[in-house]
Design a protein around this motif. Structure first.
Motif, PDB file in Angstrom:
ATOM      1  N   VAL A  89      28.759  38.020  42.576  1.00 23.57           N
ATOM      2  CA  VAL A  89      27.803  38.185  41.325  1.00 23.57           C
ATOM      3  C   VAL A  89      27.323  39.757  41.391  1.00 23.57           C
ATOM      4  N   ALA A  90      27.253  40.472  42.354  1.00 24.74           N
ATOM      5  CA  ALA A  90      26.807  41.909  41.948  1.00 24.74           C
ATOM      6  C   ALA A  90      27.776  42.586  41.448  1.00 24.74           C
ATOM      7  N   LEU A  91      29.223  42.314  42.039  1.00 18.71           N
ATOM      8  CA  LEU A  91      30.204  43.117  41.501  1.00 18.71           C
ATOM      9  C   LEU A  91      30.514  42.713  40.071  1.00 18.71           C
ATOM     10  N   PHE A  92      30.389  41.463  39.479  1.00 13.85           N
ATOM     11  CA  PHE A  92      30.653  41.263  38.165  1.00 13.85           C
ATOM     12  C   PHE A  92      29.466  41.668  37.304  1.00 13.85           C
ATOM     13  N   THR A  93      28.240  41.592  37.832  1.00 12.92           N
ATOM     14  CA  THR A  93      27.285  42.081  37.035  1.00 12.92           C
ATOM     15  C   THR A  93      27.374  43.824  36.775  1.00 12.92           C
ATOM     16  N   SER A  94      27.982  44.506  37.829  1.00 13.08           N
ATOM     17  CA  SER A  94      28.202  45.880  37.577  1.00 13.08           C
ATOM     18  C   SER A  94      29.364  46.200  36.512  1.00 13.08           C
ATOM     19  N   ILE A  95      30.189  45.162  36.461  1.00  9.50           N
ATOM     20  CA  ILE A  95      31.368  45.128  35.766  1.00  9.50           C
ATOM     21  C   ILE A  95      30.901  45.004  34.307  1.00  9.50           C
ATOM     22  N   LYS A  96      29.916  44.001  34.246  1.00 10.93           N
ATOM     23  CA  LYS A  96      29.510  43.436  32.625  1.00 10.93           C
ATOM     24  C   LYS A  96      28.859  44.676  31.883  1.00 10.93           C
ATOM     25  N   ALA A  97      28.432  45.774  32.489  1.00 10.67           N
ATOM     26  CA  ALA A  97      27.926  46.866  32.012  1.00 10.67           C
ATOM     27  C   ALA A  97      28.919  47.804  31.049  1.00 10.67           C
ATOM     28  N   LEU A  98      30.113  47.495  31.553  1.00 14.14           N
ATOM     29  CA  LEU A  98      31.057  48.213  31.078  1.00 14.14           C
ATOM     30  C   LEU A  98      31.685  47.537  29.829  1.00 14.14           C
ATOM     31  N   ASN A  99      31.426  46.216  29.629  1.00 10.04           N
ATOM     32  CA  ASN A  99      31.778  45.432  28.474  1.00 10.04           C
ATOM     33  C   ASN A  99      33.182  45.222  28.348  1.00 10.04           C
ATOM     34  N   PRO A 100      33.800  44.577  29.251  1.00 12.38           N
ATOM     35  CA  PRO A 100      35.416  44.212  28.946  1.00 12.38           C
ATOM     36  C   PRO A 100      35.499  43.062  28.474  1.00 12.38           C
ATOM     37  N   ASP A 101      36.722  42.995  27.830  1.00 14.74           N
ATOM     38  CA  ASP A 101      36.896  41.683  27.187  1.00 14.74           C
ATOM     39  C   ASP A 101      38.254  41.053  27.908  1.00 14.74           C
ATOM     40  N   CYS A 102      38.256  41.738  29.265  1.00 14.20           N
ATOM     41  CA  CYS A 102      39.485  41.103  30.059  1.00 14.20           C
ATOM     42  C   CYS A 102      39.158  41.553  31.547  1.00 14.20           C
ATOM     43  N   ILE A 103      39.489  40.452  32.497  1.00  9.75           N
ATOM     44  CA  ILE A 103      39.481  40.607  33.702  1.00  9.75           C
ATOM     45  C   ILE A 103      40.980  40.363  34.388  1.00  9.75           C
ATOM     46  N   TYR A 104      41.565  41.250  35.038  1.00  3.61           N
ATOM     47  CA  TYR A 104      42.957  41.127  35.510  1.00  3.61           C
ATOM     48  C   TYR A 104      42.652  41.193  37.095  1.00  3.61           C
ATOM     49  N   LEU A 105      43.008  39.882  37.602  1.00  4.28           N
ATOM     50  CA  LEU A 105      42.889  39.623  39.268  1.00  4.28           C
ATOM     51  C   LEU A 105      44.102  39.628  39.945  1.00  4.28           C
ATOM     52  N   SER A 106      44.681  40.628  40.519  1.00  2.00           N
ATOM     53  CA  SER A 106      45.825  40.872  41.031  1.00  2.00           C
ATOM     54  C   SER A 106      45.716  40.790  42.416  1.00  2.00           C
TER      55      SER A 106
END
Length: 421
Positions: A241-258
């Motif tokens: 949750v904390a990881l994606f909360t920080s990512i949300k601030a960057l306004n991505p329209d895609c997440i790539y899980l490698s």
């Protein structure tokens, strides 16, 4: 499409043990340790049989065993059996470094074993290949259906691929494309078909995941996609949750899980949707390290996610007809469902390469390796992937480099389109 139903051939564990026992029974006629050369030869099958990879591995073993039965357990004048090795542990629920190292030693020490089909994971292959290469009786052949890290066969990270071949000759081959092709295809699909503009890249900090992430992140900007961040995820975290909360601030329209789903992929996917929204709001893309996992397919949060696969899907192979369709039909008749992963068909393709090497050899490990690296060809009409497969004698890479794009719909991996390379 790749079926997501779990299935067991009678009892999966019993079936695998039966195969191993059958193979061990052939050791007495297999010649001296490390030599081979007897009339009955053994092919090791080295896969993770515990944890999330269990379904894909069981399907691969079952498909290989079925094919071997169809050819009468023969390769030229030799009788052939399989011996199954588990490179995972119950505690880890995935492939394990120490277990891979032990398996490599066991392959070398097993009388009559002339080649290995595997491994599923590139990191495990990087541990085993040098040990097999150092076999005093001559480098022992390994042919993989799924180890896609480029460094195993071509320049990638420092010292690769030379450091895997201390004897100075190649003994690792594969029948599937490499991560550099898959990462490029995924980035181009994201940009050209999905209209992605801003993507955050996460990797599982393992060989496979790092490799695909690297190529995706390099190709994305060339396609007009901004990589707004890139980092490994900690597979031991209880939640992200904390990881994606920080990512949300960057306004991505895609997440790539490698990476591979084994590495806490389920929690990662759940928390991605929890924080960023469903896979329509923010696209979710994964490589084939998430393919063939019923647990991933069945997650409500996985629906709509896109996958790439370094090969052709079972659905495509069935539609194309030929040897692959025939094997799939026989498999479904025997086990009641298609294989849980398209990797199963590529396991059979790897087996076809090994059998061709055995048929042309003197029955020794060196002889089998030498024949495959003389440039083995499986004709299209015989190949279970529906195309002529040639092994490059210089690198060990295969001539086929297909990429399939799929999407999770109704808890199934549904074929979307092939991606040209």
């Amino acid at each position: 499409m790749i079926r997501s139903r779990r299935f067991l051939a009678v009892s999966a564990v019993s079936a695998l043990l039966a195969i191993a026992v059958s193979a061990c029974g052939g050791n007495s006629s297999g010649g001296t340790v490390g030599g081979g050369g007897g009339s009955k030869l053994i092919i090791g099958v080295d896969l993770p049989l515990q944890g999330a990879s269990k379904d894909a591995s069981e399907a691969t073993v079952n498909a290989m065993q079925l094919y071997l039965e169809q050819v009468g357990h023969k390769a030229g004048n030799y009788d052939v059996e399989l011996k199954v090795y588990d490179n995972s542990t119950a505690a880890k629920g995935a492939w394990d470094d120490a277990t891979c190292a032990k398996n490599a030693q066991d392959h070398v020490a097993n009388p009559g074993e002339v080649a290995v089909m595997g491994t599923f994971n590139s990191g495990c292959a990087k541990i085993e290949v040098p040990v097999l290469n150092s076999d005093p009786s001559g480098p022992m052949l390994m042919v993989s259906h799924a180890s896609t890290n480029p460094g195993l066969t071509k320049a990638w990270d420092p010292g690769e691929p030379e450091k895997f071949y201390p004897n100075g000759v190649r003994n690792f081959a594969r029948v599937i494309g490499t991560d550099d092709y898959q990462g490029v295809a995924a980035a181009r699909f994201a940009a050209q078909d999905l209209g992605v503009k801003r993507c955050y890249v996460l990797n599982d900090n393992q060989t496979y995941g790092q490799g695909v992430a690297k190529v995706f992140a390099e190709e994305a900007p060339k396609q007009g996609v901004t990589v707004v961040g890139s980092e490994p995820w900690d597979l031991k975290q209880p939640n992200y949750v904390a990881l994606f909360t920080s990512i949300k601030a960057l306004n991505p329209d895609c997440i790539y899980l490698s990476g591979v789903f084994d590495n806490n992929g389920g929690q990662l996917v759940r928390d991605k949707v929890r924080v960023l929204g469903d896979n329509n709001a923010v696209k979710l893309m994964v490589p084939d390290g998430f393919s063939g996992y019923p647990e991933f397919n069945n997650l409500a949060e996985s629906q709509g996610a896109y996958l790439t696969f370094s090969g052709l899907t079972a659905e495509t192979l069935r539609q194309n007809g030929g040897a692959g369709a025939n094997l799939l039909d026989a498999y479904k008749a025997k086990y009641g469902a298609d294989p849980a992963s398209s990797y199963a068909l590529y396991g059979v393709e790897a087996l076809q390469v090994i059998l061709e090497g055995i048929a042309k050899s003197d029955g020794t490990r060196k002889g089998v390796r030498d024949q495959v690296f003389a440039g083995v060809t499986i004709p299209a009409e015989q190949s279970v992937v529906g195309k002529e497969v040639k092994i490059d004698p210089q690198t060990g890479d295969a001539s086929v480099r297909d990429i399939s794009v799929m999407q999770i719909k109704d808890s199934k991996e549904t074929f979307v389109k092939p991606w040209p390379l």
